[in-house]
Design an enzyme around this catalytic site. Structure first.
Site, PDB file in Angstrom:
ATOM      1  N   GLU A 218      15.769   3.606   6.013  1.00  0.00           N
ATOM      2  CA  GLU A 218      15.492   4.789   5.199  1.00  0.00           C
ATOM      3  C   GLU A 218      16.476   4.898   4.030  1.00  0.00           C
ATOM      4  OE1 GLU A 218      13.836   8.433   3.873  1.00  0.00           O
ATOM      5  OE2 GLU A 218      13.069   6.709   4.988  1.00  0.00           O
TER       6      GLU A 218
ATOM      7  N   LYS B 255       3.863  11.461  -5.069  1.00  0.00           N
ATOM      8  CA  LYS B 255       4.271  12.102  -3.826  1.00  0.00           C
ATOM      9  C   LYS B 255       3.284  11.885  -2.688  1.00  0.00           C
ATOM     10  CE  LYS B 255       6.914  14.737  -1.353  1.00  0.00           C
ATOM     11  NZ  LYS B 255       8.238  14.236  -0.962  1.00  0.00           N
TER      12      LYS B 255
ATOM     13  N   HIS C  28      21.812 -14.312  10.709  1.00  0.00           N
ATOM     14  CA  HIS C  28      20.584 -15.101  10.774  1.00  0.00           C
ATOM     15  C   HIS C  28      19.892 -15.198   9.418  1.00  0.00           C
ATOM     16  CE1 HIS C  28      20.814 -15.555  15.097  1.00  0.00           C
ATOM     17  NE2 HIS C  28      20.984 -14.242  15.226  1.00  0.00           N
TER      18      HIS C  28
ATOM     19  N   LYS D 177      15.406   4.928   0.072  1.00  0.00           N
ATOM     20  CA  LYS D 177      15.786   5.979  -0.877  1.00  0.00           C
ATOM     21  C   LYS D 177      16.470   5.384  -2.106  1.00  0.00           C
ATOM     22  CE  LYS D 177      14.038   9.395   1.012  1.00  0.00           C
ATOM     23  NZ  LYS D 177      12.970   8.446   1.338  1.00  0.00           N
TER      24      LYS D 177
ATOM     25  N   GLU E  58      13.896   3.580  -4.294  1.00  0.00           N
ATOM     26  CA  GLU E  58      12.904   4.500  -4.857  1.00  0.00           C
ATOM     27  C   GLU E  58      13.402   5.168  -6.136  1.00  0.00           C
ATOM     28  OE1 GLU E  58      10.032   6.639  -1.655  1.00  0.00           O
ATOM     29  OE2 GLU E  58      12.152   7.020  -1.383  1.00  0.00           O
TER      30      GLU E  58
ATOM     31  N   ASN F 170      -9.507  12.896  -8.204  1.00  0.00           N
ATOM     32  CA  ASN F 170      -8.469  12.234  -7.417  1.00  0.00           C
ATOM     33  C   ASN F 170      -9.152  11.330  -6.405  1.00  0.00           C
ATOM     34  OD1 ASN F 170      -6.598  13.791  -8.744  1.00  0.00           O
ATOM     35  ND2 ASN F 170      -6.071  15.061  -6.972  1.00  0.00           N
ATOM     36  N   GLY F 171      -8.558  10.167  -6.132  1.00  0.00           N
ATOM     37  CA  GLY F 171      -9.132   9.262  -5.147  1.00  0.00           C
ATOM     38  C   GLY F 171      -9.536   7.946  -5.779  1.00  0.00           C
TER      39      GLY F 171
ATOM     40  N   TRP G 124      -1.809   9.567 -11.738  1.00  0.00           N
ATOM     41  CA  TRP G 124      -1.067   8.412 -11.249  1.00  0.00           C
ATOM     42  C   TRP G 124      -2.054   7.250 -11.289  1.00  0.00           C
ATOM     43  CZ3 TRP G 124      -1.425   4.931  -7.128  1.00  0.00           C
ATOM     44  CH2 TRP G 124      -0.272   4.173  -6.875  1.00  0.00           C
TER      45      TRP G 124
ATOM     46  N   CYS H 236      -2.173  11.931  -8.066  1.00  0.00           N
ATOM     47  CA  CYS H 236      -2.843  12.712  -9.102  1.00  0.00           C
ATOM     48  C   CYS H 236      -2.930  14.179  -8.686  1.00  0.00           C
ATOM     49  CB  CYS H 236      -4.233  12.192  -9.433  1.00  0.00           C
ATOM     50  SG  CYS H 236      -4.309  10.456  -9.873  1.00  0.00           S
TER      51      CYS H 236
ATOM     52  N   ARG I 142       2.831  14.710  -8.276  1.00  0.00           N
ATOM     53  CA  ARG I 142       1.756  13.922  -7.684  1.00  0.00           C
ATOM     54  C   ARG I 142       1.258  12.822  -8.619  1.00  0.00           C
ATOM     55  NH1 ARG I 142      -1.048  16.470  -3.305  1.00  0.00           N
ATOM     56  NH2 ARG I 142      -2.853  15.224  -3.866  1.00  0.00           N
TER      57      ARG I 142
END
Length: 608
Positions: free
Chosen positions: A481, A603, A504, A485, A488, A97-98, A72, A2, A27
């Site tokens: 990574e 973000k 395996h 990506k 995402e 926010n939070g 968000w 947010c 955000r």
């Protein structure tokens, strides 16, 4: 998560609020809203979706004071009714926010007092709680201070009252908030990027702070209600750093900014003839010789950086290293070693899980702490005894790129300094490593030139739903990574494995519809990796191999080769990372997804 911006100025603040929201949209972007006060009346406009939708509805909005928010979703689905700002009785407006952990209890109490809830959010309780205290004759400042004393959880808030158009009250605990000081007005924001076009005079609030902001000035109070001073910082970043320029997406721009980001990060080292611990803080020279173990705490991409660092630290510096996911570390019973260095990694320095893990480690008796972060004056740097700033510049794309590679550069520098202090690095080796670091931006630029080749390979992914990434040793975290990506930003389900683990279990997934991406540096594990890849080819799998020069891979039926530059030794993970970032980017273009704002993600993860 947010974004908040607020303004009190001599002119109509709506354009400033909308511009700030656009810069904060990375955000959170499922809904947005703003509230202004005009003639002692609150005007609120909210919209589902992006800030552009809100802007179209706000053409007639006006006010010299206002607060705004881009969301968000945590509590309550993305909808207009759940969008901020939240109002209480058309008197109090709040952006938040939070997460408020005791909101259900507070909601029940406020409902019995007659307050009507119109959203599913935890944030709405803040507006009603402040209203309940304000209606008893308290000032807006006192009402806010009393209300936040009843909150459990994390918050950054901005508060206005319709009958008080002269001030904004803001407060923070566990979520970032800062003040911007201008000649024609003063501002609040959750992120520096929102204020870059307006002012470079920035004041960072500390945990527990409450600020009273007016056109004529501001006053800050700590958690105990005492007046305090906070330093005003002159921000050297320019707003153009957060502009797209010639690029189609921020992620593309930030991928291509990596040579310069690495130059900026390495400047203090590469301009020197020797590695010195002081770049990590004044006490580093005293603390580093005492360290026998390292505990790395991080989340997501930063966790992958820590996994790479473990190979470096143990092999080059000869120091034992453990890497933990921050969100798991604090909730398990661990055996503390007060002699360890606790190393936290975060792009924003406000990642809630990482901050909580650091505090947990300190509660267990760990006294030596170091943070690697991209944001000065962040909560993480203030909580850490030592710190290193990566100087990657603003990173707007949700999928981290330049923040990750600069983290790796910082971790490699730490490795070399610890190795030198432990007697494991002679002057010739030090010279060679410094030379390799100076050459790194040029090597990265050579990988960026592979973009057209990688774009052509990406065309083959447009109809794929799954992918498998393989790496060995130092490059296994890079496979992780790469998979992160891809999923995402393209929404292709991707997993990563050490190539030796293929037999395996994961081999059962391999068929012609499952692309298998291999990281193939020209190192000591190359022969082993080639054997693993033969297992894929024998089952009809389609291989995409990112191979260094001299590895003797050849394109052919079922094998698509992306020829990388010469092997970069211990710095090879940085080069292979950039190639996989390009792959994810071009696959997302093929899929037509929103590259910079992938669904369900934001973000800066400032909630648990």
């Amino acid at each position: 998560m947010c974004g908040i911006i607020g303004a009190i100025a001599k002119n109509n603040v709506v354009p400033v609020l909308l511009q700030g929201l656009q810069r904060l949209e990375y955000r959170g972007y499922d809904s947005a809203g703003l509230a202004t006060i005009d003639n002692n009346k609150l005007q609120r406009i909210r919209s589902i979706g992006r800030v552009a939708d809100l802007a179209r509805q706000s053409s007639t909005a006006c006010g010299y004071i206002g607060i705004a928010h881009t969301r968000w979703a945590t509590h309550g689905e993305p909808s207009e009714r759940n969008a901020h700002p939240h109002l209480s009785g058309n008197l109090i407006a709040v952006v938040h926010n939070g997460i408020i952990e005791n909101y259900e209890e507070l909601r029940m109490q406020l409902t019995t007092q007659g307050f009507l809830f119109t959203s599913d959010t935890d944030s709405e309780v803040i507006a009603h709680l402040i209203h309940s205290h304000y209606s008893r004759g308290n000032s807006l400042l006192a009402a806010t201070q009393t209300a936040i004393g009843q909150l459990t959880g994390a918050y950054a808030i901005g508060v206005m009252a319709a009958d008080n158009s002269n001030q904004i009250i803001c407060a923070r605990k566990g979520s970032p908030l800062l003040l911007g000081l201008g000649t024609d007005g003063h501002y609040i924001a959750s992120d520096l990027s929102a204020l870059l076009p307006i002012t470079n005079n920035i004041l960072y609030l500390q945990d527990g702070d409450v600020a009273e902001v007016s056109l004529s000035g501001y006053q800050i109070f700590d958690a105990n209600g005492n007046t305090v001073e906070r330093a005003v910082n002159i921000c050297k970043l320019h707003s153009s750093k957060a502009e797209l320029g010639e690029y189609r997406h921020y992620m593309q721009k930030e991928i291509h900014e990596q040579p310069q980001a690495l130059i900026n990060t390495l400047e203090g080292v590469c301009n020197s003839q020797a590695l010195v611990p002081g770049i990590f803080g004044a006490d580093a020279a005293r603390i580093f010789p005492q360290i026998e173990k390292i505990l790395i705490l991080a989340c997501g991409t930063s966790h992958h950086a820590g996994m790479v660092a473990r190979y470096w630290l143990e092999e080059i510096a000869g120091i034992s290293c453990t890497v933990e996911i921050a969100s798991e570390y604090r909730y398990r019973v661990s055996v503390p070693d007060p002699g360890s260095l606790v190393l936290t990694i975060s792009q924003s320095g406000e990642t809630a899980d990482t901050l909580a893990a650091l505090n947990h480690a300190k509660d267990l008796g760990h006294t030596h702490t170091l943070s690697i972060c991209n944001v000065p004056e962040s909560a993480l740097t203030r909580l850490s005894g030592l710190h290193f700033l990566t100087h990657a510049g603003p990173e707007i794309g949700v999928a981290s790129t330049k923040a990750f590679t600069t983290q790796l550069a910082a971790l490699f520098i730490l490795t070399l300094i610890l190795a030198k202090q432990r007697g494991g690095l002679d002057s010739k080796e030090e010279y060679n490593y410094l030379h390799a670091l100076r050459h790194l931006p040029t090597a990265v630029d050579s990988v960026l030139k592979l973009a057209p080749d990688i774009a052509r390979i990406a065309e083959r992914f447009s109809d794929k739903r799954h992918a498998l990434f393989l790496g060995r040793g130092l490059h296994y975290p890079i496979a992780l990574e790469g998979a992160l990506k891809l999923k995402e930003i393209s929404y292709i389900h991707a997993e990563a494995y050490p190539a030796g683990e293929l037999k395996h279990g994961p081999l059962a997934l391999v068929d012609k519809e499952m692309p298998v991406i291999a990281v193939a540096p020209n190192d000591t594990l190359l022969a082993k990796l080639k054997s693993n890849l033969q297992e894929v080819r024998a089952r009809g799998g389609e291989l995409y191999v990112f191979a260094d020069a001299g590895t003797r891979f050849h394109s052919g039926d079922g094998l698509h080769l992306i020829q990388m530059p010469e092997h970069a030794g211990y710095l090879s993970p940085i080069l292979h990372t950039i190639a996989l970032q390009l792959l994810a980017y071009y696959v997302a273009l093929q899929k037509g997804t929103d590259v910079d704002k992938p669904r369900n993600l934001a973000k800066s993860v400032t909630v648990e």
